[in-house]
Design an enzyme around this catalytic site. Structure first.
Site, mmCIF file in Angstrom:
data_model
loop_
_atom_site.group_PDB
_atom_site.id
_atom_site.type_symbol
_atom_site.label_atom_id
_atom_site.label_comp_id
_atom_site.label_asym_id
_atom_site.label_seq_id
_atom_site.Cartn_x
_atom_site.Cartn_y
_atom_site.Cartn_z
ATOM 1 N N CYS A 154 50.001 30.305 37.582
ATOM 2 C CA CYS A 154 49.220 29.538 38.466
ATOM 3 C C CYS A 154 47.879 29.848 38.255
ATOM 4 C CB CYS A 154 49.663 29.483 39.788
ATOM 5 S SG CYS A 154 48.846 28.517 40.999
ATOM 6 N N CYS A 157 45.751 29.374 41.337
ATOM 7 C CA CYS A 157 45.836 30.432 42.417
ATOM 8 C C CYS A 157 45.020 31.702 41.903
ATOM 9 C CB CYS A 157 47.285 31.029 42.426
ATOM 10 S SG CYS A 157 48.442 29.581 42.608
ATOM 11 N N ASP A 158 45.056 31.811 40.715
ATOM 12 C CA ASP A 158 44.720 33.251 40.130
ATOM 13 C C ASP A 158 43.335 33.039 39.188
ATOM 14 O OD1 ASP A 158 46.654 34.492 41.495
ATOM 15 O OD2 ASP A 158 48.139 34.114 39.717
#
Ligand code: NDP
Length: 333
Positions: A154, A157-158
């Site tokens: 992701c 997200c990261d």
């Protein structure tokens, strides 16, 4: 809510023993942000929700480390801790959270039947499906070895953790291209690893990624492995694998992002609900309603586009409100 023995219907069980049956007003299947948000809203609306957590209690977020993009956590929070908080909030209002896996359903009648671990049948007046989706991985041992230490599925997200660094994105579809473009705005360089000599992504996305200067597309490459001392420091790729020109190259990177698709966890409802060609449950636009009255879907199992914790939570709220209105109408309130 009560428990009884169902002596008529043994399907899904071993042949002899009758299955226990339990009647509930609102059954929630799945325990990610969508399921827990649905639970909080359903519990506060006196629907006495029962939640079955599924194979991965807490959902995909429990496999991530820091969550920094969920509103309300200015200092960030780890995925597992956030799911503990959501669980505590759902339980506080009376959600009955249980271990167990929904293995099959029968949505053909007015009461919706859901088999739990093939051992018990829940007869639910309303069902909220929040079973999420599972990111696909290449299947390399190194993906497990460096999970949370440079391997991610992701970018949204990261990606932030790789600011100024070099990363790779694997895949050639819309997700991979979108994530490569997103990461390019944060990191020094993005290698987009494409296994064929063309992208699957839409033309508009292809044009867009070609214009991004710090994205380099590596055509006809497949990942052989990752290396690094505890964290990802590089990857080894095959070029033109299986051809006479086959060669191996190693490139230094800090982050390795998989974007080769997701599998929505909808197999167990496919005989009763409409899904798209990938398996995402179809809902009536702008609602969480499926084609079966009283059955609702929320979170990643019905969302191929956004797939964020906050959008999943929002759709979980919608599902609980839709379920509450359905039950009110049904009971003539
Ligand atoms: P897709 O299935 O469309 O693409 C997967 C990509 O990963 C393909 O390029 C595929 O290669 C590659 N791939 C699969 N397995 C491997 C492997 N083992 N090794 C290397 N590469 C591999 O998935 P997406 O997640 O990209 O998209 C899913 C759906 O969601 C699509 O319909 C897409 O259009 C949609 N979507 C829409 C967005 C938007 O509208 N903004 C954003 C994101 C997704 P190959 O091409 O060779 O098969």
């Amino acid at each position: 809510m009560f428990k009884s023995l169902n002596l008529d219907d043994n399907s899904g069980s071993n042949d002899k023993l009758p299955l226990e049956t339990e009647k509930v007003k609102c059954l929630i299947i799945g325990s990610g942000p969508a399921g827990y948000t649905a639970a909080i809203y359903a519990a506060r609306a006196n629907l006495n929700p029962v939640m079955y957590q599924g194979l991965q209690p807490g959902g995909q977020l429990t496999t991530t480390t820091e969550v920094e993009n969920y509103p309300g956590y200015p200092k960030g929070i780890t995925g597992p801790l956030m799911m503990e908080d959501l669980n505590a909030q759902a339980v506080r209002f009376g959600t009955d959270v249980r271990w167990g896996l929904a293995t099959k359903v029968d949505f053909s009648g007015s009461v919706h039947k859901v088999w739990i671990d093939d051992e018990k049948i829940i007869e639910a007046e309303s069902v909220i499906i929040a079973t999420g989706a599972t990111a696909k991985y290449l299947g390399m041992e190194d993906e497990k070895k460096y999970a949370g230490s440079g391997v991610s599925a992701c970018a949204t997200c990261d990606g932030f953790f790789y600011r100024g660094k070099d990363v790779a994105v694997v895949g050639g579809g819309d997700t991979a291209v979108e994530e490569a473009i997103y990461l390019a705005g944060l990191v020094n360089k993005v290698y987009l690893i494409v296994r064929r000599n063309e992208l699957r992504a839409s033309k508009v996305m292809q044009d867009r990624v070609m214009r991004v200067k710090n994205v380099e597309i590596l055509w006809e490459r497949q990942t052989k492995g990752l290396f690094g001392d505890g964290v990802v420091e590089g990857m080894t790729l095959w070029k033109k694998k299986g051809t006479p020109e086959e060669e191996e190259v190693s490139i230094k990177i800090d982050g390795f992002f998989l974007a080769i698709g997701h599998t929505p966890n909808s197999d167990f409802v496919k005989d009763f609900l409409d899904t798209d060609e990938v398996g995402y449950i179809k809902t009536i636009e702008g609602t969480s309603k499926t084609k079966v009255p009283g059955v609702f879907a929320c979170g990643d199992v019905q969302d191929s586009i956004y797939r964020q914790a906050v959008t999943a939570a929002g759709s979980g709220c919608m599902a609980a409100i839709d379920a509450e209105r359905y039950l009110s109408e049904k009971h003539g309130a």
